[in-house]
Design an enzyme around this catalytic site. Structure first.
Site, mmCIF file in Angstrom:
data_model
loop_
_atom_site.group_PDB
_atom_site.id
_atom_site.type_symbol
_atom_site.label_atom_id
_atom_site.label_comp_id
_atom_site.label_asym_id
_atom_site.label_seq_id
_atom_site.Cartn_x
_atom_site.Cartn_y
_atom_site.Cartn_z
ATOM 1 N N ARG A 55 -31.863 -46.119 130.837
ATOM 2 C CA ARG A 55 -31.517 -45.575 129.522
ATOM 3 C C ARG A 55 -31.248 -44.076 129.562
ATOM 4 O O ARG A 55 -30.517 -43.548 128.732
ATOM 5 C CB ARG A 55 -32.620 -45.896 128.512
ATOM 6 C CG ARG A 55 -32.661 -47.370 128.146
ATOM 7 C CD ARG A 55 -33.556 -47.651 126.971
ATOM 8 N NE ARG A 55 -33.463 -49.059 126.585
ATOM 9 C CZ ARG A 55 -34.159 -49.605 125.578
ATOM 10 N NH1 ARG A 55 -34.977 -48.851 124.859
ATOM 11 N NH2 ARG A 55 -34.025 -50.880 125.295
ATOM 12 N N ASP A 164 -38.398 -45.218 110.224
ATOM 13 C CA ASP A 164 -38.329 -45.368 111.674
ATOM 14 C C ASP A 164 -38.454 -43.990 112.308
ATOM 15 O O ASP A 164 -38.160 -42.968 111.671
ATOM 16 C CB ASP A 164 -37.010 -46.023 112.090
ATOM 17 C CG ASP A 164 -37.110 -46.686 113.460
ATOM 18 O OD1 ASP A 164 -37.431 -47.892 113.510
ATOM 19 O OD2 ASP A 164 -36.891 -45.997 114.477
#
Length: 294
Positions: A55, A164
């Protein structure tokens, strides 16, 4: 060029070799995992090393950095706070889709909404929190249920708060635009009623209609560090986020969430999650569903 990762084991060290030539050493991975835990309480075990390396490889190319060691120096620098937000965005990203783990929505429809429709007074809204809302599919899935089974059947108003830790996915959630395949579980009728079909460059996409979007508010929030600036809720969805945390952090999180539940309110966790072994004040209703005693 596609990116591939190869794992090579050597005595005392494991390195991830990428096509970029960069290597993630144990030392650098341990630094990154400690920093992520300190800032977000996300626990990255040794089994997440390949995931983290893959990632971040694209990020190294974007920043034109030669290796992960240089990236760690960036995280230690004055610019590290801003880069840390990007890092947590990438580490915490979780693939989701509409109506994921459908049993929670069935329970909401069959048990929770009729209960609160009978209890709420005139003008008093039903309040629900999507505490790890990611890119918004969960919150908008819930919104369709509330519109169908609370407003239409009982005339009860409602509001959803979505939060979030990732600012990137919150931008997607606020836009409310999704590829068709993310709505595979949504009925044709609900797609017609609750979404606008994209045309031209947006063909193959659907957008949540404004009458639903205006009832769902999205906020940036770190569940373990920030205060919860909301009044109590009848229902909290906090699904597939505790799997990132160690046991003490899970216990802290559940206690904080329970404080934000109205007595008689429900907490929904992911089907792969459980409060077993965690001290808490909630009562198990069925797997992954808990209620705060009245």
């Amino acid at each position: 060029m596609n990116r591939t990762a190869h794992q090579r084991t050597a005595p005392g060290d494991v390195e991830i070799q990428l096509e970029t030539g960069a290597k993630l050493s144990d030392e650098d991975y341990n630094f990154i995992s400690r920093l992520v835990y300190e800032k977000s309480r996300i626990h990255l075990g040794k089994d997440k090393k390949v995931l983290v390396a893959s990632r971040l490889a694209k990020r190294l190319r974007q920043l034109q950095l030669p290796d992960y060691r240089t990236y760690c120096h960036l995280l230690r620098s004055p610019a590290g706070d801003e880069e840390m937000r990007y890092l947590i965005d990438r580490i915490s990203t979780n693939h989701t889709h509409f109506l994921r783990e459908i049993k929670h929505f069935d329970f909401l429809r069959d048990h929770v909404l009729p209960q609160w429709a009978a209890k709420l007074g005139r003008g008093e809204p039903f309040r629900l929190w999507s505490a790890a809302s990611s890119s918004g599919e969960e919150a908008y899935s819930i919104a369709m249920y509330l519109a169908e089974y609370l407003t239409a059947k009982h005339g009860v108003d409602w509001r959803i708060e979505g939060t979030d830790i990732s600012t990137r996915v919150l931008e997607i959630a606020r836009a409310g635009v999704y590829a068709d395949d993310r709505l595979a579980a949504v009925s044709t009728d609900w797609k017609r009623r609750f979404f606008q079909k994209g045309v031209g460059n947006w063909e193959g996409h659907l957008r949540v209609r404004e009458e639903l979007r205006q009832r769902v508010n999205f906020h940036h929030l770190n569940l373990l560090e920030d205060a919860y600036p909301f009044p109590p809720f009848q229902v909290i969805f906090c699904r597939n986020v505790m799997i990132y945390f160690d046991r003490p952090t899970q216990e802290t999180l559940v206690a904080r969430l329970a404080e934000k539940l109205i007595p008689g309110g429900h907490l929904m966790v992911g089907h792969s999650e459980s409060l077993n072994g965690i001290r808490h004040t909630l009562k198990l209703v069925q797997p992954a569903i808990y209620v705060k005693p009245a």
